[in-house]
Enzyme design. Sequence first.
Site, PDB file in Angstrom:
ATOM      1  N   LYS A 154       0.822  -1.209   0.000  1.00  0.00           N
ATOM      2  CA  LYS A 154       0.000   0.000   0.000  1.00  0.00           C
ATOM      3  C   LYS A 154       0.866   1.273   0.000  1.00  0.00           C
ATOM      4  O   LYS A 154       2.087   1.206   0.110  1.00  0.00           O
ATOM      5  CB  LYS A 154      -0.952  -0.025   1.201  1.00  0.00           C
TER       6      LYS A 154
HETATM    7  C1  LIG Z   1      -9.864  -2.912  -1.981  1.00  0.00           C
HETATM    8  C2  LIG Z   1      -9.296  -3.639  -0.808  1.00  0.00           C
HETATM    9  N1  LIG Z   1     -10.047  -3.791   0.289  1.00  0.00           N
HETATM   10  C3  LIG Z   1      -9.579  -4.414   1.377  1.00  0.00           C
HETATM   11  C4  LIG Z   1      -8.310  -4.940   1.407  1.00  0.00           C
HETATM   12  C5  LIG Z   1      -7.837  -5.651   2.635  1.00  0.00           C
HETATM   13  O1  LIG Z   1      -6.724  -5.017   3.179  1.00  0.00           O
HETATM   14  P1  LIG Z   1      -5.820  -5.772   4.255  1.00  0.00           P
HETATM   15  O2  LIG Z   1      -4.856  -6.617   3.499  1.00  0.00           O
HETATM   16  O3  LIG Z   1      -5.152  -4.659   5.005  1.00  0.00           O
HETATM   17  O4  LIG Z   1      -6.726  -6.565   5.103  1.00  0.00           O
HETATM   18  C6  LIG Z   1      -7.474  -4.792   0.304  1.00  0.00           C
HETATM   19  C7  LIG Z   1      -6.108  -5.350   0.332  1.00  0.00           C
HETATM   20  O5  LIG Z   1      -5.413  -5.500  -0.609  1.00  0.00           O
HETATM   21  C8  LIG Z   1      -7.981  -4.140  -0.840  1.00  0.00           C
HETATM   22  O6  LIG Z   1      -7.219  -3.986  -1.925  1.00  0.00           O
END
Ligand SMILES: Cc1ncc(COP(=O)(O)O)c(C=O)c1O
Length: 391
Positions: free
Chosen positions: A191
């Site tokens: 990210k």
């Molecule tokens: C659009 C979206 N929502 C939610 C998530 C979930 O994030 P995390 O990996 O921090 O749980 C991601 C992760 O890549 C994502 O791209």
Amino acid sequence: MTELPIRPKDRFLVFGAPAIEEPEIAEVVASLRSGWLGTGPKVAQFERDFAAYTGAPHAAAVNSCTAALHLSILAAGLRPGDEVITTALTFCATVNAIIHAGATPVLADIDPVTMNIDPQRVAERITDRTRALLPVHLAGRACDMEALEGLAGKHQLKLIEDCAHAIETEYRGRRAGTFGDFGCFSFYVTKNIVTGEGGMVVTRREEDVARIKILALHGMSKDAWKRFGDDGYKHYQVVEAGFKYNMMDLQAAIGLHQLKRIEPYWRRRQEIWRHYNDAFAGWPIGLPAAPEPGTRHALHLYTILVDPQKAGLDRDAFLDAMTAQNIGVGVHYLSVPEHPYYQQTFGWRPEDFPNAMRIGRQTVSLPLSAKMSDEDADDVIRAVRRVLGCG
Ligand SMILES: Cc1ncc(COP(=O)(O)O)c(C=O)c1O
């Protein structure tokens, strides 16, 4: 004689590799030496700094955006049978969080240009069971928040924003994540800023942030994380059956310093983004649409579309060919209804979401990170040129 790849194998360009600098390394080491690795003062500081960055009154740090979404849906008071409308082009975590919270996901197709949820399709999906909208600012591009806020207001729906890609995103002067009841962010390794794994919920209401903090730490009463601090042991009460979703100081130690560099990192990605746009102009691939006026794009993912009719090869062949040049690539995403679990559980079919299906089958994310040098970006361009056989 076979041509050498654009980069040697030992310099494989890792997709989404984060820039990690000395201050966060020193802060992690200091946390390790201090003996306080878990949730503590660094998490509290990161929450304050992040709230200040977004302009939201409250923030609660958790261990992923998935956790942030799950807890936000619970804190929004949704019950089994309640429907949440989200986009057909997102990461599975968005949909899984709705399921884990006991609610029912309902998909809406995307706008083919912005690739974000299409408010028109959302309006068509609203029923008397709909309780919330869960838009995703895909790639860092702001959703049409005017239309979505309008629908949420008209139908009295909760609005939960998935801002996993959208820390820096703005829409008409307002920050992503501050439109609705909850904004959910990710600090996963790829990210725009990272904590390894990590997430954050921002919200307007004090009672919501308090509930999320309790749910994130086993359902233990307020400030239970302080129980091992130098004020002496404090008993806690378990007030509901919560989860183990808390962020550690070790993670916040990274995030505190990453957040200070969020703007220079954004500007670096903007340089690479513009370099790609200039280089790829006129090539037989689809390029990201220009950001809408009055918005700020977080420039999280640089996605191209590989249409086999134009490019002369299909998306998966393109992915393989880029990998053979030792350039890491990603797919964000196959549309949600492509996956067997959702087909079997909800009867979703990709053809029913034609824009998400087409884009999900053509999209490729090229490396875009503040860690990249000019040479890295040039290697990506040279690899794309070679794979497409153009120029
Ligand atoms: C659009 C979206 N929502 C939610 C998530 C979930 O994030 P995390 O990996 O921090 O749980 C991601 C992760 O890549 C994502 O791209």
